[in-house]
Design an enzyme around this catalytic site. Structure first.
Site, PDB file in Angstrom:
ATOM      1  CG  ASP A 128      -1.903  -0.911   1.014  1.00  0.00           C
ATOM      2  OD1 ASP A 128      -1.946  -1.863   0.097  1.00  0.00           O
ATOM      3  OD2 ASP A 128      -2.890  -1.175   1.993  1.00  0.00           O
ATOM      4  CG  LEU A 177      -9.389  31.974 -40.549  1.00  0.00           C
ATOM      5  CD1 LEU A 177      -8.318  32.992 -40.467  1.00  0.00           C
ATOM      6  CD2 LEU A 177     -10.058  32.164 -41.854  1.00  0.00           C
ATOM      7  CG  ASP A 188     -10.749  31.913 -35.637  1.00  0.00           C
ATOM      8  OD1 ASP A 188     -10.494  31.734 -36.829  1.00  0.00           O
ATOM      9  OD2 ASP A 188     -10.591  30.930 -34.617  1.00  0.00           O
TER      10      ASP A 188
HETATM   11  S1  SF4 Z   1      -2.140  -6.996  -2.398  1.00  0.00           S
HETATM   12 FE1  SF4 Z   1      -3.436  -5.330  -2.545  1.00  0.00          FE
HETATM   13  S2  SF4 Z   1      -4.159  -4.777  -0.158  1.00  0.00           S
HETATM   14 FE2  SF4 Z   1      -2.228  -6.151  -0.628  1.00  0.00          FE
HETATM   15  S3  SF4 Z   1      -0.508  -4.600  -0.520  1.00  0.00           S
HETATM   16 FE3  SF4 Z   1      -0.914  -5.357  -2.520  1.00  0.00          FE
HETATM   17  S4  SF4 Z   1      -2.286  -3.540  -3.118  1.00  0.00           S
HETATM   18 FE4  SF4 Z   1      -2.221  -3.676  -1.023  1.00  0.00          FE
END
Ligand code: SF4
Ligand code: SF4
Lengths: 509, 429
Positions: free
Chosen positions: A36, A415, A279
């Protein structure tokens, strides 16, 4: 379970990061697995931020699950406080940690850190990015703005500007433009939040007389709370486009009890004149498809129809929270609102409508590219090119100038359109040559997912094919598509010159 | 597999060379889902369906550069509240998603169900689902599963998990099959073709590659197969191949002129190619590589480089940079160190280069700042902030997305590191 190829919005904790990263002196401790941390690069790469977002991830792993992920959270929170000594902290969980039910809020309370700690509950399996940003901002404002109090005595009225975040569409420049406008009006800005504000600044929100709500998707919940708790009214018009900016000025005038005449007079937008200039005649009735967040989409529709003389053939949003507003707006243009977060639905709609211009997000830019249609970006989700180096607001009168340029440039210029028709036999304008604004691109490619699904293989008669070649190449693709659609609908197996002109008559407007 | 299981005793004495420090804390490494972004380009009729959350969908989208591909060969089945609450039957939901996908994309021949953190935490049995769906969609599509979750895998380990899932489906080699070579690890097509040509001239045959470009072209495997790893992060795949009787040829990885020579030579040796023949065949390409490298050596020699953990390529890259480009290594971060597969690399590394396995990103950043290296190799989340602090950086992701292996890419590999320094030298602002 929802099948997605591309998503318009990230998960709600990314919304929380957009608020946190926008502020100073705030730190977010996010219970989340290592992957993440990709979210960091949204800020450092797409927005070219020169610092990492102020987020500490616990980055737990499988082997921690059996053991003590809660302990991991506590040590991460403690360490983050020691390292960054923030004025306030927010704590929460990403989608995976939500399943572990470790309760970051409770754990953080138990740590008894010497700063305010605000716990976020962002249900990752129900909600999305904008909701997450809105909820985070609301929780912060509620947690830090304090109780209602007497406002300091001042000669001039003062307001807060609410809603701009990190990774937002043109927020940085919009805020500058609106600050300038408010200064012209004689209104002071008390706090801008979340962009650039510290938790301490949020404690001063209650000192303003009213709020200017620039991005309702993010700031509405906070503005409503401030209205209830601090008696601050807030502006409803969002100053995107000349008309909306005038409305906005009038509204601020009412809230601040001042005469907005000067500000209205100093209106230096070139849009109205450019739109009237000869224009621009070629812009008349250009068919435009609009999709984005609700605020930008609704504003774009008004500008398109009233200020540029386009025809709105489609209007939609991925923001279900604001679906009603978009439906109402769509009704004004006599179209059905497309409310979906399925990229493929949007693509199908664009293919079906064959608009002459697409105004959308980065997703629509891609759809348009694939279908060979001109496009301008008007809303998040954003890409690195939506953070231009130059000053480029979308709001206020300067924003209207920017909009005129950036929406009109992808189209053939006035134009040029005429000259290309007149000189189409000239060597320089030979068949393969692209109009100058398309650079290297050749004739728009034919869509690979045709709007017309038909089993009949359409054949072009030789003379029809020849006739088609006489049509200027920049509209030839469309003529071809329309004719094939027309023929398919009528079950014609061969396209003749007659079919070509029948179709032309059919689609003429 | 647990990427971070504490390592027991070393497989051999090879790595007394460098001290290995274990570090624990916040990591700044992608999860294994990211491998999809290059794997789907490689196996051209495969599709990757992540069973995960909106975060997973957002991750692969962001990693793919926010839409490089109009309609990519990957997608996410996003779990919703009703799936978690047991209101929806997960099997039915998943089958419906797969049906819809296969109806829309009839060209798919091989479908991977890719597990994520949420699907693992709530224990969705994707291998069972894959078996069920395979029966349903046979023979048109084969359906396999693997995990790319961030609680189990880092960045490149997604490829390992994917290839390891393929191994049991490889056909057995025919009885009395001749000795064959399998090159394992996704390489750019151009690199693959170069290696195929070299092996051909060397007389090493047959040579096959895993992953294959088309789902149907599964290379056979068995006790007469020897395999060569083209990437250092394929521990599970190597193990699965060994289970099928195949033999691992140990070698450094084919980065740089030296790495490529050692890698090719190990294979040549296993196939009984004479040293003379090997030299005759490889020397022209080697000379070309040396020449290309010489080009960049001035810019890099003596410069100090710090590598953050990312792909497990780090020790091999450090070896190349130290030995062929005369750079000085400040720190080699790696998310995981497979000591046996890395032993030939560790043997070649300078003895004083500290290897840090795992990560505590804040502490690592502190060390990096204190050391103030001339070049930092790191992920995209750290690159711009470090540039703003005055460091020259090389994004590690390019080392996976660009062809860098083999003789004819040796110069390109060096150029990737030389360019940030070159750029800094040019800029007057
Ligand atoms: S699998 Fe999904 S929830 Fe797990 S680290 Fe990767 S992105 Fe994040
Ligand atoms: S162009 Fe976009 S995807 Fe590519 S590196 Fe830049 S920010 Fe990332």
């Amino acid at each position: 379970m929802q099948l997605t190829l591309w998503t318009y919005e990230g998960p709600p904790h990314v919304g929380a990061m957009r608020v946190t990263a926008a502020m100073r002196g705030l730190h977010y401790v996010l219970h989340a697995p290592q992957g993440d941390t990709y979210a960091d690069l949204l800020f450092t790469m797409i927005e070219r931020r020169d610092t990492r977002p102020p987020v500490t991830y616990t980055t737990f792993q499988a082997r921690d699950l059996g053991a003590d992920t809660a302990e991991l959270f506590k040590s991460a929170a403690r360490e983050a406080y020691e390292r960054f000594s923030p004025q306030a902290m927010i704590v929460g969980a990403s989608c995976t940690a939500e399943l572990l039910q470790d309760d970051p809020g409770g754990l953080a309370r138990a740590l008894d850190l010497p700063c305010p700690v605000i716990a976020l509950e962002l249900p990752a399996y129900q909600k999305k990015e904008n909701w997450g940003a809105s909820e985070t901002f609301y929780r912060l404002v509620r947690g830090l703005a304090g109780a209602r109090r007497d406002r300091p005595l001042r000669d001039r009225k003062s307001c807060n500007i609410l809603g701009p975040t990190a990774l937002g569409f043109r927020c940085r420049d919009d805020v500058r433009e609106i600050e300038k406008l408010l200064a012209t009006l004689g209104v002071d800005v008390n706090v801008v939040a979340p962009l650039g504000a510290s938790p301490k600044d949020l404690t001063r929100l209650g000192d303003a007389d009213f709020n200017v709500l620039l991005y309702p998707e993010i700031g509405l919940a906070a503005a409503q709370w401030l209205e209830r708790a601090h008696g601050q009214p807030f502006t409803r018009s969002v100053p995107i486009g000349v008309g909306a900016t005038r409305d906005f000025i009038a509204e601020v005038g009412r809230l601040a009890e001042i005469d907005p005449a000067t500000a209205l007079e100093t209106n230096d937008s070139r849009l109205p004149w450019y739109s009237r200039s000869v224009d621009s005649t070629y812009l008349t009735g250009k068919r435009v498809f609009i999709f984005g967040d609700a605020t930008h989409a609704i504003a774009a529709a008004r500008i398109a129809q009233d200020e540029l003389g386009f025809e709105v053939v489609g209007l939609g949003t991925y923001a279900r929270e604001f679906a009603r507003d978009v439906r109402e707006a769509a009704a004004r243009y006599g179209v059905d609102a497309l409310v979906t977060d399925d990229y493929l639905d949007v693509e199908a709609k664009v293919a079906e409508l064959q608009p002459e211009l697409v105004l959308g997000t980065q997703m629509e830019r891609h759809i348009a590219k694939r279908l060979g249609l001109p496009c301008a970006v008007i809303s998040a989700p954003v890409h690195v090119q939506d953070f231009p180096a130059r000053y480029s607001p979308h709001m206020g009168f300067e924003g209207a100038n920017v909009i005129f340029d950036s929406w009109v440039h992808p189209l053939m210029m006035g134009l040029e359109e005429h000259l290309l028709t007149m000189f189409r036999d000239d060597a320089e304008f030979h068949d393969g040559a692209a109009p100058s604004h398309l650079g290297e691109e050749q004739e728009p490619r034919r869509p690979t997912s045709p709007a017309v699904v038909s089993d009949i293989v359409l054949a072009w008669a030789d003379d029809a094919e020849k006739e088609l070649k006489k049509i200027p190449f920049f509209v030839r693709g469309k003529a071809r598509r329309n004719t094939e659609k027309f023929a398919a609908e009528r079950g014609l197996a061969t396209i003749t010159v007659e079919t070509l002109y029948d179709a032309k008559a059919h689609f003429a407007r | 597999m647990n990427a971070l299981a504490p390592l027991s005793g070393l497989a051999n004495g090879a790595c007394d060379a460098a001290p290995v420090i274990q570090e624990r804390g916040q990591r700044e490494v992608f999860c294994g889902l990211t491998g999809i972004v290059w794997l789907h380009r490689k196996i051209q009729d495969a599709f990757f369906l992540v069973v995960g959350s909106r975060t997973c969908a957002h991750l692969i989208q962001s990693a793919a550069g926010v839409m490089i591909f109009a309609e990519p060969r990957f997608a996410t089945a996003i779990l919703e509240d009703r799936d978690l609450a047991g209101v929806a039957d997960i099997d039915e939901e998943l089958d419906a998603v797969v049906d819809r996908l296969l109806a829309r994309r009839p060209e798919i021949k091989l479908l991977f169900l890719v597990g994520s953190c949420p699907s693992e935490v709530i224990k969705i049995d994707l291998s069972r689902a894959a078996a069920r769906q395979s029966r349903q969609h046979a023979p048109r599509v084969r359906i396999l599963s693997y995990s790319g979750s961030g609680i189990e895998t880092t960045f490149t380990q997604g490829e390992d998990a994917c290839l390891a899932a393929l191994v049991p489906t490889l056909p057995p080699e025919p009885e009395n099959a001749s000795h064959s070579l399998l090159v394992v690890g996704a390489l750019a097509d151009i690199v693959e073709d170069q290696f195929a040509r070299l092996f051909d001239v060397l007389g090493v045959a047959p040579v096959r590659f895993l992953p294959m470009r088309r789902a149907a072209d599964l290379p056979p495997v068995g006790p007469n197969t020897s395999f060569l790893l083209a990437q250092p992060f394929l521990a599970d795949t190597a193990h699965a191949l060994q289970e099928r009787g195949a033999r691992l040829i140990e070698a450094p990885f084919p980065l740089g002129a030296e790495g490529t020579t050692l890698w090719l030579r190990a294979a040549a040796k296993a196939f009984g190619v004479s040293e003379a023949r090997f030299d005759a065949v490889t020397s022209p390409a080697r000379a070309r590589a040396e020449q290309a490298l010489a080009h960049y050596r001035d810019a890099l020699a003596g410069k100090r480089v710090f590598l953050f953990p990312d792909s497990q390529l780090e020790p091999a890259l450090a070896r190349f940079l130290a030995r062929e480009m005369a750079m000085r290594i400040v720190e080699i971060g790696t998310p995981y160190l497979h000591r046996r597969h890395m032993a030939p690399e560790l043997d070649l590394l300078p003895k004083d280069a500290p290897i840090v396995e795992g990560q505590h990103v804040e502490k690592q950043l502190d060390r990096c700042r204190a050391a103030s290296p001339d070049l930092v190799v790191c992920g995209l989340g750290l690159a711009n902030p470090l540039e703003a602090e005055g460091f020259a950086t090389k994004w590690s992701i390019e080392l996976l997305f660009s062809p860098i292996q083999g003789y004819d890419q040796a110069g390109d590999l060096a150029e990737l590191f030389a360019r940030p320094l070159n750029r800094r030298a040019r800029l007057e602002v």
